[in-house]
Design an enzyme around this catalytic site. Structure first.
Site, short mmCIF file in Angstrom:
data_model
loop_
_atom_site.label_atom_id
_atom_site.label_comp_id
_atom_site.label_asym_id
_atom_site.label_seq_id
_atom_site.Cartn_x
_atom_site.Cartn_y
_atom_site.Cartn_z
N HIS A 75 1.24 -1.31 -0.12
CA HIS A 75 -0.07 -0.20 0.34
C HIS A 75 0.94 1.64 -0.06
CE1 HIS A 75 -3.36 -2.28 0.92
NE2 HIS A 75 -3.89 -1.79 -0.11
N GLU A 129 -3.19 -14.50 -26.83
CA GLU A 129 -1.88 -14.33 -26.05
C GLU A 129 -0.97 -16.17 -26.45
OE1 GLU A 129 -2.29 -13.62 -22.09
OE2 GLU A 129 -4.15 -14.44 -21.58
N ASP A 178 2.22 -12.78 -22.69
CA ASP A 178 2.05 -13.60 -22.85
C ASP A 178 2.35 -14.23 -23.84
OD1 ASP A 178 1.76 -15.38 -20.09
OD2 ASP A 178 -0.26 -14.50 -20.66
N CYS A 198 -2.93 -5.10 -24.46
CA CYS A 198 -2.89 -4.42 -23.26
C CYS A 198 -1.62 -5.29 -22.73
CB CYS A 198 -3.95 -5.05 -22.17
SG CYS A 198 -4.26 -6.55 -22.07
#
Ligand code: PEP
Ligand code: MG
Length: 578
Positions: free
Chosen positions: A194, A433, A457, A504
């Site tokens: 965080h 992918e 990938d 992406c």
């Protein structure tokens, strides 16, 4: 006199360069002494615990208030801490120990938290194991109230400084005066801790994962935090300091240019407007996505919403709904779970000899239809709230796609029976992918609404190189001509069949490759949020004609190296050399 120069490598989690004096936050970790209580004191002890919970809750509320008024960044982190502090299961576990072992509530609390901590820490998933730090922080918060110790004072930094600490709670990270903190160098944590997320949201350069770096410091040293490379340099010599000072000037002026361009369209010099969306893993990132002017979320990785193999439909529904609300009219592509191999969250999972080729991702979803359907249901339940789309990962053949689609149809029928409102024509796409999808792209295109090329990938499967194995890292070549040909096939099949194609994979976060992809015909990108401004700038500086020329040349090369050298030279003018 300053000591010798020391260089330490950590993980760069928030970009930028900070040069300044170290303010060291000591470890002052609170420990609960093992203290027994008399049988008759049990109820009073539990009331004391309840008061501590109430006070800690108030403190978190105050932090949320402070946080909100200064910067528009997410406070989900603090809210989740508040929920954990008030969790009835925590209260029940403490009560059990106080009653049965006659221990003080702080001793009981520490015992309970230690159990949670160990379980989290042992999880294979990096994201989950980093949540162990949250457990520690909640324990420390409650202990500081129960033991009457004041928390570390982080509100009153006297002057601008670089904050160095073993760890920082989200509350502490948020409480700093943004004007005074130049950077963070923190011993613990990783990309998804965080502190890292908040530092990115606050746009403060940060390096984490520095082991015991803070132990060797006294405070007052000069330090450089390089949030690009992950290097932290204590007592830099003159030459190093000069180099970093000039780097900072270059970055700052470059950053100002980027900020000015946030609201401008991602349009080439010759008028082609492209779509730049963002990839996110955590809801906390949505604010950066909106701030940096993304058109939407092109990849919402949902693995972190899973607990092991199990799925809580309501939790997914709430997370998706929240994301859609924050995005307003921007689009949201939710990817169904991609667990397994590099994203393994499953406790006690059977070891597979080749996890990347094994039962991962959509294969795992089809193996456990009820889990898959619950996720699909959660997506459909928000499908009327905006432009929501669903994406299936790791599809490798048409049977698999058809099976998944038939399960999706069953979900829709169930929802009709239940009288739920949903968008029956919600777009369903697949990640391209696996090379077999590229080779059969026309057939796939006839059965889906969009493709999103997953180069992370695709590169590994096309070149048979494990994407996480450093030893074969030199063989992981995104610019390999074989990879470029597969990408071209997907883009062209998409155009022929009039479906949207995006990418992406990390590859297009680099302007170098993004321009190449434009030249191959790609008009839509989804990248990590912080890469958006640089990518937009690169697009705004180039013409489609140039990009097409670059792609045509790269397709003629025999090796990745030739492409890289050529791309490097052609694109130097787009971005400053740093
Ligand atoms: C990819 O494979 O390119 C991709 C975007 O997905 P992930 O990195 O989540 O596997
Ligand atoms: Mg992938």
């Amino acid at each position: 006199m300053a000591g010798p120069m020391r260089v330490k490598q950590g993980t760069a989690v928030s970009p930028g360069i900070a040069i300044g004096e170290v303010v060291l936050l000591g470890r002052d970790e609170l420990r609960a002494p093992r203290r027994s209580i008399a049988r008759g004191e049990v109820d009073a002890e539990l009331r004391r615990f309840d008061r501590a919970v109430a006070q800690a809750t108030r403190e978190v509320d105050e932090e949320i208030q402070r946080f909100d008024s200064r910067v528009q960044i997410p406070h989900q982190v603090l809210e989740s801490h508040r929920d954990m502090i008030r969790d009835p299961a925590l209260r029940a576990a403490v009560e059990r120990i106080v009653r049965s072992e006659h221990l003080s509530s702080e001793s009981a609390l520490s015992q309970v938290m230690e159990g949670f901590y160990r379980r989290f820490e042992e999880m294979e998933s990096k994201y989950i194991s980093e949540r162990a730090q949250d457990i520690r922080e909640i324990e420390q918060r409650l202990l500081s109230v129960l033991l009457g110790k004041r928390p570390r004072d982080v509100h009153h930094l006297a002057h601008q400084a670089v904050v160095v600490a073993h760890s920082l709670t989200p509350g502490e990270t948020a409480a700093f005066n943004r004007e005074k903190v130049l950077g963070f160098a923190i011993d613990v944590g990783g990309r998804t801790s965080h502190t890292a997320i908040l530092a990115r949201a606050l746009q403060i350069p940060a390096v984490v994962g520095l082991d015991n770096f803070s132990d060797g410091l006294t405070g007052g040293e000069t330090v450089v935090v390089d949030g690009y490379t992950g290097l932290v340099i204590v007592n830099p010599d003159r030459k190093t300091l000069d180099q970093y000072r000039s780097k900072t000037v270059t970055y700052q002026s470059y950053h100002q240019v980027l900020v000015k361009e946030i609201r401008l369209p991602a349009e080439t010099v010759d008028g082609y407007e492209l779509v730049i969306a963002a990839n996110i893993e955590l809801p906390e990132e949505i604010h950066t996505v909106v701030e940096w002017g993304a058109a939407g979320i092109g990849l919402y990785r949902t693995e972190f919403l899973f607990e092991g193999k199990t799925l809580d439909e309501e939790k997914h529904y709430r997370a998706y709904r929240n994301a859609q609300r924050l995005l307003r009219d921007r689009f949201l592509v939710i990817r169904t779970m991609d667990l397994g191999a590099d994203k393994s969250l499953q406790e006690g999972r059977e070891e597979e000899p080749n996890p990347f080729l094994g039962c991962r991702s959509i294969r795992l979803s089809l193996e456990q239809p009820e889990v898959f359907k619950a996720q699909v249901r959660a997506v459909y339940r928000i499908s009327r709230l905006g432009d929501v789309r669903m994406m299936l990962p790791m599809i490798s053949n048409l049977d698999e796609l058809r099976t998944a689609k038939s399960m999706i149809r069953q979900v829709k029928e169930d929802l009709v029976r239940r009288g739920e409102d949903f968008e029956p024509n919600m777009k369903i796409g697949i990640m391209a992918e696996v090379p077999s999808v590229a080779l059969m792209a026309d057939q796939f295109a006839a059965e889906v609404d969009f493709f999103s090329i997953g180069t992370n990938d695709l590169v590994q499967y096309a070149l048979a190189v494990d994407r996480v194995n450093e030893r074969v890292g030199h063989l992981y070549q995104p610019a390999n001509p074989a990879v470029l040909r597969l990408i071209k096939m997907v883009i062209e099949a998409g155009h022929r069949n009039r479906i949207d194609v995006s990418c992406c994979g990390e590859m297009v976060s680099e302007p170098l490759y993004a321009v190449l992809f434009m030249g191959l015909g790609l008009r839509s990108f989804s990248v990590s949020p912080l890469a958006i401004p640089t990518l937009k700038r690169a697009i705004r500086q180039t013409t489609m004609r140039e990009a097409a020329g670059i792609a045509a040349t790269c397709l003629k090369f025999d090796t990745a190296q030739e492409s890289l050298e050529f791309l490097g030279k052609r694109l130097e003018k787009l971005l400053p050399k740093l």
